[in-house]
Scaffold this active site. Structure first.
Site, short mmCIF file in Angstrom:
data_model
loop_
_atom_site.label_atom_id
_atom_site.label_comp_id
_atom_site.label_asym_id
_atom_site.label_seq_id
_atom_site.Cartn_x
_atom_site.Cartn_y
_atom_site.Cartn_z
N GLU A 1 26.65 130.62 -72.61
CA GLU A 1 26.17 129.91 -71.44
C GLU A 1 24.66 130.13 -71.24
O GLU A 1 23.52 129.40 -71.33
CB GLU A 1 26.77 129.63 -70.10
CG GLU A 1 27.82 128.92 -70.05
CD GLU A 1 27.98 127.60 -70.48
OE1 GLU A 1 26.92 127.07 -70.44
OE2 GLU A 1 29.14 126.93 -70.55
N ASP B 1 33.20 122.18 -80.31
CA ASP B 1 32.13 121.31 -80.48
C ASP B 1 30.68 121.44 -81.13
O ASP B 1 30.26 121.04 -82.23
CB ASP B 1 32.00 120.62 -79.08
CG ASP B 1 31.71 121.44 -77.91
OD1 ASP B 1 31.77 122.61 -78.22
OD2 ASP B 1 31.50 121.12 -76.86
N GLU C 1 37.31 114.40 -67.25
CA GLU C 1 37.50 115.64 -68.12
C GLU C 1 38.17 115.52 -69.19
O GLU C 1 38.23 116.16 -70.57
CB GLU C 1 37.59 116.96 -67.45
CG GLU C 1 36.30 117.54 -66.63
CD GLU C 1 35.25 117.87 -67.41
OE1 GLU C 1 35.33 119.08 -67.58
OE2 GLU C 1 34.40 117.14 -67.99
N GLU D 1 26.93 114.10 -72.21
CA GLU D 1 27.21 113.96 -73.75
C GLU D 1 27.29 112.64 -73.90
O GLU D 1 26.91 112.40 -75.13
CB GLU D 1 28.39 114.85 -74.10
CG GLU D 1 28.36 116.30 -74.37
CD GLU D 1 28.42 116.89 -72.91
OE1 GLU D 1 28.14 118.22 -73.05
OE2 GLU D 1 28.77 116.52 -71.75
#
Length: 905
Positions: A103, A250, A344, A362
């Site tokens: 992150e 991802d 989610e 996204e």
């Protein structure tokens, strides 16, 4: 869409950004994030821990850094210049705090590099940033060195966390004991680290990032060319062997392709193409993208998808594979139209699995890329829908609040930095024409956090040798490596209906997801097409049911302790089709049992404050009662002003009935049964009741949903609705009463649209219209009510209530009781894995109780019957043990289900 409407939508995006950004700067800065319901900053250590989510917070003004290049994309150059000065002056990167390497890299290091990229561009243009001298780059280099200790492993894979001040191995670091990391965590470093090396001429950053990527590539499963979700950073062993394109993997795939684009290294493209071939061979099941096992890629690992895979259509556009991108994007859009936001996680039949939505960008990202590729105005309409939903459901006076439960509309006191970094960037670019931009966006590549890195880096400071380490592992011929993407200028103008022709078959994929079917058993009995026997309807004493089970290869065994065991032998079924029905029946038994783990949880309810100045904006998640009015059957809910009763515990006759009559009574938990409280306030004339937890500080943020049970007696005499609020949420209403005296609320099964609540009443336009007047109204309210904001807090809808436990792993015995139907059935699928059964009943085990159930023979979702009905049909054998005893016997299975669900979280 007309040019004027596009311009208006672009301006609306700008206004929405201003609303979010100005509230962060006013109420939260220099904190890392804004808490939009309580209008304050989220400072790590001062708020209840949210677990791994808080690892993104490092006391370095995260949201401001993450937003820097967004300001320039939105043509806010003056604000950008001011923000850069604040970052240089105020931000400290030497904090004694443990942060996520992943992150911090994509948000902070990426934010600093993106800010530096656009700063030098503006300086070169000659109007702004003339004073800038690479200060952001110096900060990025300082942060890069603080992340390097995480790479001190034999494999080269980084530790998942690092202490900004003390590193990893230092005695005061409080980290460095982890053994596992996710594939994306280790494989999403190359863009930022290579850019840092290219900008500074210091090669060490790019070297470390390449070493991590090389190691993951070497450890891929060679027969399937897939990678798992988590890997041991010391041994390289796969810890979780399921593989997909969503959470945990991802951006690893994304960065392989984008590393080729930015750095021009052929090996990255070859690796991506090798993985992509495996993804399309095994994971892609158009329009779905389902996780599989890396060693058995033909076997699905789960029957639900997570929302992070919404980025994948955008990546497919970059790859040039347009058709599957259109298909998956359209499927996701249908889910959004059903739930307003992308949950989610959702099942293969498009029901909610995890109900949260933290305003993820996204899907907007993929929408932008598909519009760029096709020029199809359909995607402008998709973007318009996203804007409307954000304004209608997520906008609050102090910003935009994440959705805790897309089914009820309840909020979470959270506005993540990626919302400002990505969402508004992609939405603005979707509607902006080239002349609206002050620079050419095509000169840059987007990182996974949508930060801008210039493509000219590919020829700058190339200190890394381009030795191709990929070819020796590649067994695919040259035809698998196309070096160009399809030319969309030829593809689409010649056939403007191309994209629509792909979307059209998927228009109703969500609404028609319930499978049609007739019982092969009933057909073989000559009775014509009848609905198949459902596990919830099964009765061991029904001869007809026993005959159907026999046809399906399911035998019934009476155990000495009074229970009944079900065992299925597919070879004993009347036909292969009957055996398939038997598998489905056994799977339903497993699902019903796992649902019972939640003790027949009812879905959460909503308490919506609708009086001034809230006007329905504040939605509190409430626990239901197993007695009284069923709010799910009364769509209008119960509306009224609230009043505090005397005595406050409600355990004796109400002494202030005149204050309670025709109102919703507030009372404290404790000292007597909930049903007794309900009877007392009902006798006093109350139209509803709210029980507030007496446990100081309790909150649905940290506690599971609570539901009020009856007193063991007949509660049919209680006709008013009763809801339960934790202490934190209850205090919001109590504070409102102290502030405004007259507080009106709506008790309902889920939050109502404000246009519905105030139908026929005078109400400010901004509440209903989601237009630019919102900001003006917010400002008017803030003049009078700025000191009241702390009371305008929402609560998290604690979980996907009523969701069943996860299916057993492959080969695991299906030994579970069936308490849901109150049938003493003990199902054992003989030699059949639950994974194989998934194909018979996709995703049913994860479905939330609030979602519609499918009734075979009807292609549309049907309203789920009350959970108590199936049990009313069942005749118990006198020898059957109490349900508590049966559940105790199978406690290990229940624990296994819970552990699997925890692992996936």
């Amino acid at each position: 869409m007309s040019k004027e409407e596009k311009r208006q939508l672009g301006n609306q995006v700008l206004e929405m950004f201003d609303h979010a950004y100005s509230n962060y700067m006013e109420h939260a800065y220099p904190a890392d994030e804004l808490m939009p319901l309580t209008c304050r900053g989220r400072v790590r250590g001062q708020e209840p821990s949210r677990g791994d989510v808080d690892d993104a917070l490092g006391k370095f003004s995260l949201t401001l850094i993450d937003t820097l290049d967004t300001l320039v994309v939105l043509n806010k150059t003056k604000e950008f210049e001011e923000a850069v000065k604040k970052v240089i002056k105020d931000v400290n990167l030497d904090n004694d705090i443990v942060v996520s390497v992943f992150e911090t890299n994509i948000r902070v290091l990426g934010g600093l590099l993106g800010g530096h990229s656009v700063a030098i561009m503006l300086k070169e243009k000659g109007e702004y940033m003339q004073w800038y001298n690479g200060e952001l780059l110096h900060m990025a280099k300082e942060l890069g060195y603080k992340l390097l200790p995480a790479f001190n492993t034999t494999s080269g894979l980084p530790y998942p966390r690092v202490n900004l001040k003390f590193g990893v191995r230092h005695p005061e670091a409080r980290t460095g004991t982890e053994t596992d990391t996710c594939t994306a965590c280790a494989g999403t470093l190359i863009l930022e680290f290579a850019a840092l090396s290219r900008f500074t001429g210091t090669s060490v950053f790019e070297e470390y990032a390449r070493k991590a990527l090389d190691f993951i590539w070497e450890k891929r499963q060679r027969s399937s060319n897939l990678v798992g979700v988590t890997i041991n950073i010391h041994t390289g062993d796969w810890v979780r062997k399921d593989s997909g394109v969503g959470a945990g993997i991802d951006s690893y795939y994304e960065y392989l392709l984008k590393a080729y684009v930015l750095l021009g290294d052929d090996s990255f493209l070859e690796r991506f193409n090798t993985h992509y071939d495996a993804i399309m061979r095994y994971i892609s099941q158009p329009p779905l993208l389902l996780d599989v096992h890396i060693h058995k890629p033909m076997l699905n690992a789960r029957t639900w998808m997570d929302s992070l895979l919404a980025f994948f259509p955008g990546l497919q556009v970059l790859k040039g594979d347009i058709r599957p991108a259109i298909e998956t994007h359209e499927m996701l859009y249908q889910v959004i139209k059903k739930h307003n936001f992308l949950p989610e996680a959702f099942t293969t039949d498009f029901r909610v699995h995890w109900a949260q939505h933290p305003l993820r960008p996204e899907f907007a990202e993929s929408t932008y890329f598909l519009y760029k590729a096709t020029g199809d105005p359909y995607y402008l309409e998709v973007g318009k829908t996203l804007i409307e939903n954000l304004n209608k459901y997520a906008r609050v006076p102090c910003g935009f609040a994440a959705m805790k439960d897309v089914r009820t509309g309840s909020h979470e006191d959270r506005m993540d930095s990626f919302f400002l970094a990505e969402m508004f960037k992609y939405l603005y670019l979707l509607f902006a024409d080239k002349e609206d931009m002050i620079f050419d966006i095509e000169d840059y590549i987007f990182t996974t956090e949508a930060h801008l890195l210039p493509l000219w880096l590919s020829t700058t400071n190339q200190t890394i040798s381009k030795k191709n380490t990929t070819t020796e592992y590649t067994e695919l011929d040259d035809s698998n490596f196309d070096w160009t993407c399809p030319n969309t200028q030829i593809l689409f103008p010649n056939d403007p209906m191309f994209a629509q022709s792909i979307r059209e078959p998927l228009k109703n994929v969500v609404d028609k997801s319930c499978p049609r079917g007739v019982s092969r058993v009933e057909e073989s009995l000559g009775s014509g097409p009848k609905p198949p026997l459902r596990a919830r309807d099964f009765m061991a004493s029904n001869p007809e049911h026993l005959e159907i089970l026999k046809k399906m290869g399911v035998s019934l065994i009476h155990l000495k302790d009074g229970r009944v065991q079900l065992v299925q032998h597919a070879v004993q079924a009347a036909s292969s089709l009957d055996a398939e029905d038997g598998l489905r029946f056994m799977q339903e038994m497993i699902e019903l049992s796992s649902q019972q783990q939640k003790e027949q949880q009812l879905p959460p309810r909503a308490v919506q404050i609708i009086s001034h100045p809230f006007f329905g904006r504040v939605v509190l998640t409430a626990g239901p009662a197993q007695f009284g009015m069923d709010l799910s059957k009364h769509k209008t809910g119960t509306r009224g002003f609230v009043a505090t009763i005397k005595p406050y515990n409600g355990c004796s006759e109400i002494t202030n009935p005149e204050a309670v009559k025709e109102k919703i009574a507030l009372m404290q938990r404790g000292q007597c049964m909930f049903a007794e409280k309900a009877r007392n306030i009902q006798k006093a004339g109350a139209i509803g009741g709210i029980v507030i937890d007496d446990n100081e500080g309790s909150s649905s943020d940290t506690a599971p949903l609570f539901q009020m049970a009856g007193d063991g007696k007949n509660t049919d005499d209680i006709t008013i609705p009763m809801l339960f609020l934790f202490n934190k949420e209850g205090n919001i209403i109590l504070d409102a009463i102290r502030e405004y005296e007259a507080v009106e609320v709506l008790l309902s099964d889920k939050a109502k649209d404000r246009a519905t609540i105030f139908k026929g009443k005078t109400i400010p336009n901004y509440i209903i219209d989601s237009n630019l007047e919102m900001e003006n109204m917010d400002q008017k309210l803030s003049e009078n009510d700025s000191h009241k904001q702390n009371s305008e807090e929402d609560t998290l809808a604690s979980q996907d209530v009523g969701a069943g436990g996860e299916e057993p792993e492959e080969g695991e015995s299906a030994d579970v009781p069936d308490p849901d139907s109150l049938s003493p059935a003990h199902a054992d699928s003989d030699g059949v894995s639950a994974s194989n059964q998934d194909s018979s009943v996709p995703g049913a085990a994860e479905a939330g109780a609030a979602e519609p159930a499918c009734v075979p023979g009807d292609g549309q979702p049907q309203e789920q019957q009350p959970r108590t009905q199936p049990s009313s049909k069942v005749h118990w054998d006198n020898k059957v043990q109490p349900m508590e005893s049966i559940l105790a016997d199978w406690n290990e299975d229940i624990e296994a289900f819970e552990m699997m669900e925890k692992d996936e979280l």
